[in-house]
Scaffold this motif. Structure first.
Motif, PDB file in Angstrom:
ATOM      1  N   THR A   1      -5.847  -0.160 -13.886  1.00 35.07           N
ATOM      2  CA  THR A   1      -4.925  -1.036 -13.174  1.00 35.07           C
ATOM      3  C   THR A   1      -5.195  -2.470 -13.596  1.00 35.07           C
ATOM      4  O   THR A   1      -6.257  -2.789 -14.134  1.00 35.07           O
ATOM      5  CB  THR A   1      -5.099  -0.935 -11.644  1.00 35.07           C
ATOM      6  OG1 THR A   1      -6.419  -1.349 -11.311  1.00 35.07           O
ATOM      7  CG2 THR A   1      -4.857   0.475 -11.145  1.00 35.07           C
TER       8      THR A   1
ATOM      9  N   ASN B   1       0.805  -1.224   0.000  1.00 34.04           N
ATOM     10  CA  ASN B   1       0.000   0.000   0.000  1.00 34.04           C
ATOM     11  C   ASN B   1       0.836   1.270   0.000  1.00 34.04           C
ATOM     12  O   ASN B   1       0.580   2.195  -0.776  1.00 34.04           O
ATOM     13  CB  ASN B   1      -0.952   0.030   1.196  1.00 34.04           C
ATOM     14  CG  ASN B   1      -2.194  -0.783   0.954  1.00 34.04           C
ATOM     15  OD1 ASN B   1      -2.512  -1.132  -0.177  1.00 34.04           O
ATOM     16  ND2 ASN B   1      -2.894  -1.103   2.022  1.00 34.04           N
ATOM     17  N   LYS B   2       1.823   1.341   0.875  1.00 33.39           N
ATOM     18  CA  LYS B   2       2.639   2.550   0.989  1.00 33.39           C
ATOM     19  C   LYS B   2       3.392   2.835  -0.312  1.00 33.39           C
ATOM     20  O   LYS B   2       3.404   3.960  -0.808  1.00 33.39           O
ATOM     21  CB  LYS B   2       3.611   2.421   2.156  1.00 33.39           C
ATOM     22  CG  LYS B   2       4.424   3.666   2.383  1.00 33.39           C
ATOM     23  CD  LYS B   2       5.357   3.530   3.568  1.00 33.39           C
ATOM     24  CE  LYS B   2       6.172   4.793   3.714  1.00 33.39           C
ATOM     25  NZ  LYS B   2       7.174   4.677   4.776  1.00 33.39           N
ATOM     26  N   GLU B   3       4.013   1.813  -0.876  1.00 30.38           N
ATOM     27  CA  GLU B   3       4.784   2.006  -2.115  1.00 30.38           C
ATOM     28  C   GLU B   3       3.883   2.428  -3.274  1.00 30.38           C
ATOM     29  O   GLU B   3       4.233   3.314  -4.048  1.00 30.38           O
ATOM     30  CB  GLU B   3       5.547   0.742  -2.491  1.00 30.38           C
ATOM     31  CG  GLU B   3       6.393   0.933  -3.737  1.00 30.38           C
ATOM     32  CD  GLU B   3       7.137  -0.324  -4.165  1.00 30.38           C
ATOM     33  OE1 GLU B   3       7.816  -0.252  -5.202  1.00 30.38           O
ATOM     34  OE2 GLU B   3       7.045  -1.360  -3.490  1.00 30.38           O
ATOM     35  N   ILE B   4       2.725   1.808  -3.396  1.00 28.66           N
ATOM     36  CA  ILE B   4       1.809   2.159  -4.479  1.00 28.66           C
ATOM     37  C   ILE B   4       1.323   3.593  -4.320  1.00 28.66           C
ATOM     38  O   ILE B   4       1.279   4.353  -5.287  1.00 28.66           O
ATOM     39  CB  ILE B   4       0.630   1.165  -4.546  1.00 28.66           C
ATOM     40  CG1 ILE B   4       1.136  -0.218  -4.975  1.00 28.66           C
ATOM     41  CG2 ILE B   4      -0.453   1.659  -5.493  1.00 28.66           C
ATOM     42  CD1 ILE B   4       0.106  -1.316  -4.882  1.00 28.66           C
ATOM     43  N   GLN B   5       0.996   3.996  -3.098  1.00 29.35           N
ATOM     44  CA  GLN B   5       0.547   5.367  -2.860  1.00 29.35           C
ATOM     45  C   GLN B   5       1.641   6.371  -3.202  1.00 29.35           C
ATOM     46  O   GLN B   5       1.378   7.421  -3.783  1.00 29.35           O
ATOM     47  CB  GLN B   5       0.095   5.558  -1.411  1.00 29.35           C
ATOM     48  CG  GLN B   5      -0.550   6.905  -1.165  1.00 29.35           C
ATOM     49  CD  GLN B   5      -1.817   7.103  -1.983  1.00 29.35           C
ATOM     50  OE1 GLN B   5      -2.722   6.280  -1.916  1.00 29.35           O
ATOM     51  NE2 GLN B   5      -1.883   8.171  -2.744  1.00 29.35           N
ATOM     52  N   GLU B   6       2.879   6.052  -2.878  1.00 26.52           N
ATOM     53  CA  GLU B   6       4.004   6.928  -3.221  1.00 26.52           C
ATOM     54  C   GLU B   6       4.152   7.063  -4.732  1.00 26.52           C
ATOM     55  O   GLU B   6       4.417   8.153  -5.242  1.00 26.52           O
ATOM     56  CB  GLU B   6       5.294   6.403  -2.598  1.00 26.52           C
ATOM     57  CG  GLU B   6       5.348   6.589  -1.100  1.00 26.52           C
ATOM     58  CD  GLU B   6       6.537   5.898  -0.451  1.00 26.52           C
ATOM     59  OE1 GLU B   6       7.318   5.207  -1.156  1.00 26.52           O
ATOM     60  OE2 GLU B   6       6.683   6.050   0.770  1.00 26.52           O
ATOM     61  N   LYS B   7       3.981   5.959  -5.465  1.00 27.60           N
ATOM     62  CA  LYS B   7       4.043   6.006  -6.936  1.00 27.60           C
ATOM     63  C   LYS B   7       2.933   6.892  -7.489  1.00 27.60           C
ATOM     64  O   LYS B   7       3.154   7.712  -8.373  1.00 27.60           O
ATOM     65  CB  LYS B   7       3.918   4.606  -7.549  1.00 27.60           C
ATOM     66  CG  LYS B   7       5.080   3.716  -7.316  1.00 27.60           C
ATOM     67  CD  LYS B   7       6.208   4.061  -8.227  1.00 27.60           C
ATOM     68  CE  LYS B   7       7.350   3.086  -8.006  1.00 27.60           C
ATOM     69  NZ  LYS B   7       8.548   3.493  -8.702  1.00 27.60           N
ATOM     70  N   LEU B   8       1.706   6.712  -6.963  1.00 33.17           N
ATOM     71  CA  LEU B   8       0.579   7.523  -7.429  1.00 33.17           C
ATOM     72  C   LEU B   8       0.819   8.991  -7.177  1.00 33.17           C
ATOM     73  O   LEU B   8       0.577   9.839  -8.053  1.00 33.17           O
ATOM     74  CB  LEU B   8      -0.715   7.068  -6.744  1.00 33.17           C
ATOM     75  CG  LEU B   8      -1.214   5.677  -7.095  1.00 33.17           C
ATOM     76  CD1 LEU B   8      -2.388   5.302  -6.200  1.00 33.17           C
ATOM     77  CD2 LEU B   8      -1.604   5.577  -8.556  1.00 33.17           C
ATOM     78  N   ASN B   9       1.306   9.333  -5.996  1.00 32.21           N
ATOM     79  CA  ASN B   9       1.589  10.739  -5.668  1.00 32.21           C
ATOM     80  C   ASN B   9       2.675  11.316  -6.562  1.00 32.21           C
ATOM     81  O   ASN B   9       2.570  12.450  -7.032  1.00 32.21           O
ATOM     82  CB  ASN B   9       1.993  10.874  -4.200  1.00 32.21           C
ATOM     83  CG  ASN B   9       0.869  10.576  -3.246  1.00 32.21           C
ATOM     84  OD1 ASN B   9      -0.301  10.581  -3.617  1.00 32.21           O
ATOM     85  ND2 ASN B   9       1.213  10.281  -2.004  1.00 32.21           N
TER      86      ASN B   9
END
Length: 64
Positions: A47, A27-35
């Motif tokens: 997706t 979750n954290k890594e995916i959110q960072e990519k999206l941001n």
């Protein structure tokens, strides 16, 4: 004219009783990519996910 980009993320399964360990750890890594992509003007449009052996592949499709 629109530009398109695909980001592929790979996560490996491990032996655990937590069947959601990939979701919880990614979750954290995916959110960072999206941001990061959003700051550059990219918009997530689709997706997809697939698995092969012990790996899960998550595909993020962006357009600008």
């Amino acid at each position: 004219m629109k530009e398109y980009k695909v980001e592929t993320l790979i996560y490996y399964s491990k032996l655990t009783f937590d069947k959601y360990h990939i979701v919880n750890s990614s979750n954290k890594e995916i959110q960072e990519k999206l941001n990061s992509y959003a700051k550059e003007g990219w918009r997530l449009v689709s997706t997809d996910a697939s698995n092969f052996g012990a790996a899960m592949y998550i595909y993020l499709y962006f357009e600008k």
